[in-house]
Design an enzyme around this catalytic site. Structure first.
Site, short mmCIF file in Angstrom:
data_model
loop_
_atom_site.label_atom_id
_atom_site.label_comp_id
_atom_site.label_asym_id
_atom_site.label_seq_id
_atom_site.Cartn_x
_atom_site.Cartn_y
_atom_site.Cartn_z
N GLU A 251 0.88 -1.18 0.00
CA GLU A 251 0.00 0.00 0.00
C GLU A 251 0.91 1.22 0.00
OE1 GLU A 251 -3.25 0.05 -0.23
OE2 GLU A 251 -3.70 -2.07 0.08
P1 NAD Z 1 8.92 4.70 4.13
O1 NAD Z 1 8.79 3.89 2.90
O2 NAD Z 1 10.13 5.54 4.28
O3 NAD Z 1 8.89 3.76 5.43
C1 NAD Z 1 7.82 2.87 5.71
C2 NAD Z 1 8.33 1.77 6.64
O4 NAD Z 1 9.29 0.97 5.95
C3 NAD Z 1 9.03 2.29 7.89
O5 NAD Z 1 8.71 1.44 8.96
C4 NAD Z 1 10.51 2.18 7.52
O6 NAD Z 1 11.38 2.02 8.63
C5 NAD Z 1 10.51 0.92 6.68
N1 NAD Z 1 11.62 0.85 5.71
C6 NAD Z 1 12.23 1.86 5.07
N2 NAD Z 1 13.16 1.38 4.21
C7 NAD Z 1 13.12 0.03 4.32
C8 NAD Z 1 13.81 -1.03 3.67
N3 NAD Z 1 14.75 -0.79 2.76
N4 NAD Z 1 13.50 -2.29 4.01
C9 NAD Z 1 12.54 -2.55 4.91
N5 NAD Z 1 11.85 -1.59 5.57
C10 NAD Z 1 12.13 -0.31 5.28
O7 NAD Z 1 7.59 5.56 4.21
P2 NAD Z 1 7.25 6.73 5.24
O8 NAD Z 1 8.02 7.94 4.87
O9 NAD Z 1 7.37 6.20 6.64
O10 NAD Z 1 5.67 6.95 4.97
C11 NAD Z 1 5.17 7.85 4.05
C12 NAD Z 1 4.66 7.12 2.81
O11 NAD Z 1 3.72 6.13 3.18
C13 NAD Z 1 3.92 8.04 1.86
O12 NAD Z 1 4.38 7.79 0.54
C14 NAD Z 1 2.47 7.61 2.00
O13 NAD Z 1 1.67 7.85 0.86
C15 NAD Z 1 2.61 6.16 2.29
N6 NAD Z 1 1.41 5.62 2.93
C16 NAD Z 1 0.61 4.79 2.20
C17 NAD Z 1 -0.57 4.29 2.77
C18 NAD Z 1 -1.48 3.39 1.97
O14 NAD Z 1 -2.29 2.72 2.59
N7 NAD Z 1 -1.39 3.34 0.65
C19 NAD Z 1 -0.90 4.64 4.09
C20 NAD Z 1 -0.07 5.49 4.78
C21 NAD Z 1 1.09 5.98 4.20
#
Ligand code: NAD
Length: 524
Positions: A251
């Protein structure tokens, strides 16, 4: 001991992946340290995964109704600790009290829905057999959970995020290894403590803390990975899941368009735009990121939205006071992105009607309305994930649809018109997983319909009634015998008489014309 400051730009948020790292969590509104968690490395993650695997069989054995008892105790615990949970959430995110409180209602709704329906959704499915070979067979499909599901969540909804998929996975009978964002690990840490210690539920839920490397370690341990976060990280998760041959559900980000047509209720649409763009400081995947408004109602819409956005109260309000509408930006990096999108737009000719800059203290960005925007600007193409609403004037419906679809994202969209047929016609042309007609964001909170990001907004879906829980299950097809036969016609030995009769039967029952059924040569 390594120290990483989670909510500061210089901190690495536990990305070291060492088992001795510590993450300091800071309040984005004022920079206070509000908690510390370990930045766990692969060894700690593997140990947590092993404990979950030990506990899972008994959890699955409980059945949906047994699991629902624990879930409902969890719901009681959440309500009994509501203010404390909202307070923790507010401190680690800098949200307004009102924004944080909405996550409690999400949690309650999710638990009630899946506890009430899990038994029905997970019931063995009887399936009719097909063809002569199935006549003596009884066919069923059992829904068997993945033993261990991993969940990686972002920082924008520290309680609602894990709950969105976690409740369904637990009710499916899986054990769940959660890793919340390194920026907001405290709320889910407390919820996990409540589950294990206060209500004494089975240890099928674990919370590991840390940054990307901790997340990567989770992907190595689990049988299925549920990821919510950025498209950039989602790609990495999908690649590793592909290598490990485990299913992943993603997502991801969005750039949701709002299309306002000249026959819409502009009062309602402008109210929705203000809330839909600014809720949670715009840090919602399905927030209104851009608006396209038909020329005849453009001026009225812009004036009404700007008026409402100007009236928003910003700040982190005292506990339970509901005295601000909009809080801080959760991370310094996100604040930078929002600022760069606004500056880029202004440099290219956009006008700021209200807001447009950082707050003087804390990680705040003023609620902002931009006009005279176009698709050369970052604010119309990339995910801003902040309190901004760029509004573009369009000549007609066709131009609005073309611009709405001019995006690599396809999460959700909204269409505003007084004509239901027109709304349906436009919905069918939009490249988005959900369309809200005369509303914003509601599709995500309707648990009976799927939420699925199209294009770069995701892979797979969440919610959608039974599908929301079955996605955490493997389908096990079970074939049993209705009558006892000493042998099957297709088993050994192959003998001329039996096999010729079989070949004749295949023709008789399978061919579509009498010549072939009777084995006669084709007509010349
Ligand atoms: P992010 O991708 O930076 O991080 C999300 C999670 O993944 C965190 O727990 C992070 O520690 C982990 N992570 C980061 N890199 C990783 C890797 N290489 N391997 C494994 N885990 C890793 O996202 P963010 O900045 O925390 O959140 C914002 C984003 O989330 C926005 O793009 C937003 O649109 C999206 N979002 C989507 C939904 C949905 O349901 N579609 C809901 C909420 C937020």
């Amino acid at each position: 001991m390594a120290t990483a400051q989670a909510n500061t730009r210089s901190g690495d948020g536990g990305v070291t992946g060492r088992d001795d790292a510590v993450i300091e969590v800071r309040c984005p509104a004022d920079g206070r340290v509000v908690g510390c968690v370990p930045g766990m490395g692969p060894a700690a993650v593997a140990a947590a995964a092993a404990q979950l695997r030990d506990a899972q069989p008994a959890w699955e054995e409980l059945g949906p109704n047994g699991r629902a008892i624990h879930m409902r105790s969890f719901l009681d615990w959440i309500l009994d600790n509501e203010s404390r949970l909202v307070g923790i959430m507010q401190e680690e995110t800098g949200k307004s009290w009102g924004d944080a409180a909405l996550e409690i209602s999400m949690a309650v709704d999710l638990i009630n829905y899946y506890s009430a329906h899990a038994a029905e959704f997970l019931a063995d499915r009887k399936v009719a057999s097909w063809g002569a070979g199935g006549l003596t067979k009884k066919l069923r499909v059992f829904a068997r959970p993945y033993q261990l599901v991993g969940m990686l969540t972002p920082w924008n909804g520290p309680l609602g995020g894990p709950m969105l998929d976690g409740v369904a996975a637990l009710m499916a009978g899986a054990a769940v290894l959660f890793k919340p964002s390194e920026f907001t690990p405290l709320t889910w840490g407390e919820a996990t403590r409540g589950w294990l210690e206060d209500i004494g539920a089975p240890p099928v839920l674990a919370n590991v803390t840390g940054g990307p490397q901790t997340g990567a370690a989770v992907v190595e341990e689990v049988d299925m990975i549920m990821f919510t976060g950025s498209t950039r990280t989602g790609r990495k998760i999908a690649a590793r899941a592909g290598e490990r041959l485990i299913p992943c559900s993603l997502e991801l980000g969005g750039k949701d368009p709002m299309i306002v047509l000249s026959d819409a209720d502009i009062d309602r649409a402008s109210r929705a735009a203000a809330w839909g763009a600014m809720w949670n400081s715009g840090q919602i995947c399905i927030s209104v990121e851009r608006a396209y408004v038909e020329a005849p109602v453009y001026d009225e819409f812009v004036a009404k939205v700007t008026d409402k956005v100007k009236g928003l109260r910003q700040g982190m309000d005292p506990d339970g006071s509901f005295s601000t509408d909009i809080g801080a930006m959760c991370t310094p990096a996100q604040l930078d992105i929002v600022e760069s999108h606004v500056n880029d737009a202004v440099d290219k000719g956009a006008r700021v009607l209200t807001g447009g800059k950082r707050g003087e203290n804390g990680q705040f960005f003023e609620p902002t309305v931009l006009v005279d925007v176009d698709h050369s600007m970052l604010c119309m193409r990339d995910e801003t994930f902040g309190p901004t609403l760029p509004i573009m004037k369009v000549a007609d419906e066709a131009e609005a649809v073309r611009l709405a679809n001019d995006s690599r994202y396809g999460l959700s969209a909204s269409v505003w018109t007084g004509d239901p047929a027109r709304a349906d016609r436009i919905s069918r042309q939009l490249e988005a997983g959900a369309v809200n007609q005369n509303n914003v964001m509601m599709s995500t909170f309707q648990l009976t319909i799927p939420m699925s990001g199209w294009k770069e907004s995701g892979v797979g879906s969440r919610s959608g009634g039974a599908a929301g829980i079955l996605k955490f299950c493997r389908q096990q097809s079970v074939v049993s015998e209705r009558i006892h036969l000493s042998s099957e016609p297709h088993w050994y030995p192959y003998v001329p008489r039996k096999n010729k009769i079989q070949a004749k039967l295949v023709r008789l029952l399978g061919a579509h014309d009498w010549r072939r059924r009777l084995g006669l040569p084709p007509r010349r």
